[in-house]
Motif scaffolding. Structure first.
Motif, mmCIF file in Angstrom:
data_model
loop_
_atom_site.group_PDB
_atom_site.id
_atom_site.type_symbol
_atom_site.label_atom_id
_atom_site.label_comp_id
_atom_site.label_asym_id
_atom_site.label_seq_id
_atom_site.Cartn_x
_atom_site.Cartn_y
_atom_site.Cartn_z
ATOM 1 N N MET A 1 0.842 -1.194 0.000
ATOM 2 C CA MET A 1 0.000 0.000 0.000
ATOM 3 C C MET A 1 0.873 1.238 0.000
ATOM 4 N N LYS A 2 0.393 2.271 -0.663
ATOM 5 C CA LYS A 2 1.149 3.515 -0.764
ATOM 6 C C LYS A 2 0.330 4.661 -0.191
ATOM 7 N N PHE A 3 0.997 5.576 0.503
ATOM 8 C CA PHE A 3 0.313 6.756 1.018
ATOM 9 C C PHE A 3 1.228 7.966 0.894
ATOM 10 N N VAL A 4 0.626 9.130 0.970
ATOM 11 C CA VAL A 4 1.361 10.379 0.790
ATOM 12 C C VAL A 4 1.474 11.102 2.129
ATOM 13 N N ALA A 5 2.671 11.554 2.444
ATOM 14 C CA ALA A 5 2.928 12.362 3.645
ATOM 15 C C ALA A 5 3.619 13.648 3.230
ATOM 16 N N PHE A 6 3.588 14.630 4.126
ATOM 17 C CA PHE A 6 4.188 15.929 3.841
ATOM 18 C C PHE A 6 5.107 16.324 4.995
ATOM 19 N N PRO A 7 6.197 17.012 4.708
ATOM 20 C CA PRO A 7 7.083 17.466 5.788
ATOM 21 C C PRO A 7 6.330 18.380 6.752
ATOM 22 N N ARG A 8 6.608 18.223 8.035
ATOM 23 C CA ARG A 8 5.978 19.060 9.061
ATOM 24 C C ARG A 8 7.031 20.015 9.615
ATOM 25 N N GLU A 9 6.804 21.296 9.389
ATOM 26 C CA GLU A 9 7.791 22.305 9.774
ATOM 27 C C GLU A 9 7.666 22.690 11.252
ATOM 28 N N LEU A 10 6.441 22.878 11.718
ATOM 29 C CA LEU A 10 6.226 23.361 13.083
ATOM 30 C C LEU A 10 5.990 22.194 14.033
ATOM 31 N N GLN A 11 6.519 22.316 15.246
ATOM 32 C CA GLN A 11 6.356 21.282 16.252
ATOM 33 C C GLN A 11 5.774 21.884 17.524
ATOM 34 N N GLY A 12 5.393 20.998 18.437
ATOM 35 C CA GLY A 12 4.845 21.473 19.701
ATOM 36 C C GLY A 12 3.352 21.246 19.776
ATOM 37 N N THR A 13 2.837 21.377 21.006
ATOM 38 C CA THR A 13 1.417 21.121 21.254
ATOM 39 C C THR A 13 0.510 22.059 20.480
ATOM 40 N N GLY A 14 0.850 23.354 20.481
ATOM 41 C CA GLY A 14 0.017 24.329 19.783
ATOM 42 C C GLY A 14 -0.010 24.087 18.284
ATOM 43 N N ALA A 15 1.160 23.782 17.706
ATOM 44 C CA ALA A 15 1.233 23.529 16.267
ATOM 45 C C ALA A 15 0.447 22.277 15.892
ATOM 46 N N SER A 16 0.537 21.245 16.732
ATOM 47 C CA SER A 16 -0.195 20.004 16.462
ATOM 48 C C SER A 16 -1.700 20.231 16.542
ATOM 49 N N ARG A 17 -2.126 21.059 17.494
ATOM 50 C CA ARG A 17 -3.553 21.363 17.623
ATOM 51 C C ARG A 17 -4.056 22.089 16.373
ATOM 52 N N ARG A 18 -3.272 23.023 15.876
ATOM 53 C CA ARG A 18 -3.683 23.753 14.675
ATOM 54 C C ARG A 18 -3.725 22.831 13.460
ATOM 55 N N LEU A 19 -2.794 21.895 13.401
ATOM 56 C CA LEU A 19 -2.805 20.923 12.305
ATOM 57 C C LEU A 19 -4.098 20.113 12.313
ATOM 58 N N ARG A 20 -4.470 19.655 13.490
ATOM 59 C CA ARG A 20 -5.678 18.831 13.586
ATOM 60 C C ARG A 20 -6.920 19.624 13.207
ATOM 61 N N LEU A 21 -6.965 20.881 13.599
ATOM 62 C CA LEU A 21 -8.109 21.731 13.254
ATOM 63 C C LEU A 21 -8.205 21.962 11.749
ATOM 64 N N SER A 22 -7.067 21.862 11.064
ATOM 65 C CA SER A 22 -7.056 22.063 9.606
ATOM 66 C C SER A 22 -7.229 20.754 8.836
ATOM 67 N N GLY A 23 -7.531 19.663 9.557
ATOM 68 C CA GLY A 23 -7.773 18.382 8.892
ATOM 69 C C GLY A 23 -6.528 17.572 8.628
ATOM 70 N N LYS A 24 -5.472 17.831 9.376
ATOM 71 C CA LYS A 24 -4.216 17.100 9.210
ATOM 72 C C LYS A 24 -3.905 16.292 10.472
ATOM 73 N N VAL A 25 -3.012 15.314 10.338
ATOM 74 C CA VAL A 25 -2.570 14.483 11.468
ATOM 75 C C VAL A 25 -1.055 14.583 11.585
#
Length: 208
Positions: A1-25
């Motif tokens: 199986m193949k899937f697509v991922a993207f580099p994640r520039e920002l780290q930390g709890t706040g950045a992860s929360r914003r990612l999730r709100l934008s439909g990302k994991v």
């Protein structure tokens, strides 16, 4: 199986929360070099996680146009929402030995003597086994053929037909994978009705 991922520039709890709100994991890829912070589309990942092969196969991850072989290592989900919070992958190659839980697929149960003629039930003691093998030899599932089972028998890890390169590291080779169970037949207890009492002497007669 193949899937697509993207580099994640920002780290930390706040950045992860914003990612999730934008439909990302948010996620991470480790092994064979420096860990890489990644992000994935939530909906695509959510549907991929419903497929058995995504959990127990070597996957092809397309990260920035470069394809890397990985295996799924951990998934964190929300306690009650249908939401993936974080995901971990491990890079693998032809020389990587891994420990991985692999599901068991049971075949020919209905055709076994135990079920078809002895009218027994087959109890699936375990539904997966943890194995050790080279990543390139990782099976999507292990097959347990129940066609030869009869009343009073069990199928053990040693009875499974596995590739010579696969080693089962949990559950114990002598422990049963399935066991034939004789159903308990409840006997119907019939309570006999008490005989009718004879009328008392002198009662029921009219007065003279």
């Amino acid at each position: 199986m193949k899937f697509v991922a993207f580099p994640r520039e920002l780290q930390g709890t706040g950045a992860s929360r914003r990612l999730r709100l934008s439909g990302k994991v948010p996620g991470i890829v480790y092994g064979a070099g420096q860990p890489a912070m990644i992000e994935l589309d939530h909906n695509a990942l959510f549907h991929a996680l419903k497929k058995e092969a995504f959990h127990s196969s070597v996957l092809e991850m397309d990260l920035g146009g470069e394809v890397t072989k990985v295996v799924l290592r951990d998934v964190q989900k929300h306690a009650y929402k249908p939401q993936v919070l974080h995901i971990d992958f491990q890079r693998v190659d032809a020389t990587t030995r891994i420990h991985k839980k692999v599901p068991l697929h049971f075949v020919n149960e209905a055709e076994s003597q135990a079920v078809k003629f002895d009218k027994c039930l087959i109890n699936h003691v375990v539904s997966e086994l943890e194995i050790e093998c080279l990543a390139e030899k990782l099976p999507e599932f292990l097959t347990a053929d129940l066609g030869g089972l009869a009343k009073g028998q069990s199928l053990h890890v040693d009875d499974l037909k596995l590739d010579a390169s696969i080693k089962v590291v949990t559950h114990g080779r002598k422990n049963p994978v399935v066991a034939v169970v004789v159903p308990i037949v409840e006997e119907e207890v019939v309570v006999a009705a008490a005989p009718a009492a004879a009328p008392a002497k002198g009662k029921g007669k009219g007065k003279k």
